[in-house]
Enzyme design. Structure first.
Site, mmCIF file in Angstrom:
data_model
loop_
_atom_site.group_PDB
_atom_site.id
_atom_site.type_symbol
_atom_site.label_atom_id
_atom_site.label_comp_id
_atom_site.label_asym_id
_atom_site.label_seq_id
_atom_site.Cartn_x
_atom_site.Cartn_y
_atom_site.Cartn_z
ATOM 1 N N CYS A 146 -2.790 -63.897 116.393
ATOM 2 C CA CYS A 146 -2.181 -64.881 115.494
ATOM 3 C C CYS A 146 -3.188 -65.985 115.187
ATOM 4 O O CYS A 146 -3.427 -66.307 114.029
ATOM 5 C CB CYS A 146 -0.921 -65.460 116.115
ATOM 6 S SG CYS A 146 0.402 -64.259 116.330
ATOM 7 N N SER A 167 -0.752 -66.322 111.427
ATOM 8 C CA SER A 167 0.693 -66.266 111.614
ATOM 9 C C SER A 167 1.087 -67.342 112.609
ATOM 10 O O SER A 167 0.524 -67.405 113.704
ATOM 11 C CB SER A 167 1.116 -64.886 112.123
ATOM 12 O OG SER A 167 2.503 -64.837 112.395
ATOM 13 N N CYS A 168 2.051 -68.178 112.247
ATOM 14 C CA CYS A 168 2.371 -69.346 113.076
ATOM 15 C C CYS A 168 3.869 -69.495 113.291
ATOM 16 O O CYS A 168 4.624 -69.753 112.342
ATOM 17 C CB CYS A 168 1.812 -70.605 112.415
ATOM 18 S SG CYS A 168 2.358 -72.118 113.222
ATOM 19 N N ASP A 169 4.279 -69.344 114.542
ATOM 20 C CA ASP A 169 5.641 -69.635 114.997
ATOM 21 C C ASP A 169 5.697 -71.140 115.269
ATOM 22 O O ASP A 169 5.228 -71.613 116.296
ATOM 23 C CB ASP A 169 5.911 -68.806 116.255
ATOM 24 C CG ASP A 169 7.199 -69.165 116.984
ATOM 25 O OD1 ASP A 169 7.884 -70.114 116.567
ATOM 26 O OD2 ASP A 169 7.499 -68.496 117.990
ATOM 27 N N LEU A 208 9.463 -70.711 110.667
ATOM 28 C CA LEU A 208 10.478 -70.946 111.686
ATOM 29 C C LEU A 208 11.375 -69.715 111.729
ATOM 30 O O LEU A 208 11.867 -69.263 110.684
ATOM 31 C CB LEU A 208 11.323 -72.172 111.346
ATOM 32 C CG LEU A 208 10.692 -73.539 111.616
ATOM 33 C CD1 LEU A 208 11.451 -74.625 110.867
ATOM 34 C CD2 LEU A 208 10.688 -73.838 113.116
ATOM 35 N N ALA A 263 10.728 -64.243 119.695
ATOM 36 C CA ALA A 263 10.830 -63.064 118.833
ATOM 37 C C ALA A 263 9.768 -62.053 119.266
ATOM 38 O O ALA A 263 8.582 -62.366 119.278
ATOM 39 C CB ALA A 263 10.632 -63.464 117.374
#
EC number: 2.1.1.45
Length: 264
Positions: A146, A167-169, A208, A263
């Protein structure tokens, strides 16, 4: 950490609903940048309590070139458990790519060691880059990187670093990522006798998860508190000789933790 809360609010207000690999669903935006001046304090989120012990141990694990979670388990860090196989292996993820990137002729490249040499001997170089995005080995990784690519920049003996995160949560992952790379900057600045400059974070798919929205709204009701200060208690012989006990955090006064599901 107002920048972080601003980003969270932006995702909530401007994001588009999207499906994702995990099947959870997200609200997502594309492209954003934040800048943290490390001279102003250690950028660890204060609007919820963050588990610094996990952040430190994970970074030390990366620096070892390790990709098996045995070390993490020994230190009660569970953040990679869901992705490991029965032997604890995660495949050639971050540590392998940072320390032993495979070349077509069968050799290995220690990207971090090479970058350290440039920082010490040619700090004006524009090639002080470490990448975890090894296209040839993505299908062997338990999880594709990520936080994929980072670059250092030095001016007047002051160290800065920019990370590209594809990719960032935002709720669970991003506070860890900001703190982890800021910690790495502290370590490298000490090793190279540099001053601390800026950590620049650049994100791609910034999201989010749909089951984090209530938690995000709760966090946004909390006013950020003063940043803590990170202390390194000794100077080891190299970047790869730090131990957990070498670090301490002063004046960290966060709000209570906010639980949220991961997730997978």
């Amino acid at each position: 950490m107002k920048q972080y809360l601003h980003l969270m609010k932006k995702v909530l207000n401007e994001g588009t609903e999207k499906e994702d690999r995990t099947g959870t669903g997200t609200v997502s935006i594309f492209g954003h940048q934040m800048r943290f001046n490390l001279k102003e304090g250690f950028p660890l989120v204060t609007t919820k309590k963050c588990h610094l012990r996990s952040i430190i141990h994970e970074l030390l694990w990366f620096l070892k070139g390790d990709t098996n979670i045995a070390y993490l388990r020994e230190n009660q860090v569970s953040i990679w458990e869901e992705w490991a196989d029965k032997t604890g292996s995660l495949g050639p993820i971050y540590g392998k790519q940072w320390r032993a990137w495979g070349t077509p002729d069968g050799h290995q490249v220690d990207q971090l060691s090479q970058t350290l040499e440039l920082l010490k001997n040619n700090p004006d170089s524009r090639r002080m880059i470490v990448s975890a995005w090894n296209v040839g080995e993505l299908d062997k990784m338990a999880l594709a990187p990520c936080h994929a690519f980072f670059q250092f920049y030095v001016v007047k003996k002051t160290l800065s670093c920019q990370l590209y995160q594809r990719s960032c949560d935002v709720f669970l992952g991003l506070p860890f990522n900001i703190a982890s790379y800021s910690l790495l900057m502290h370590m490298i600045a000490q090793q190279c006798d540099f001053f601390l400059g800026d950590f620049v974070w650049t994100g791609g798919d910034i999201h989010l998860y749909s089951n984090h929205l209530d938690q995000a709204h709760l966090q946004l009701t909390r006013e950020p508190r003063s940043l803590p200060h990170l202390l390194i208690n000794r100077k080891p012989d190299s970047l790869f000789d730090y131990h957990f006990e070498d670090f301490s955090l002063e004046k960290y006064n966060p709000y209570p933790a906010i639980k949220a599901p991961v997730a997978i």
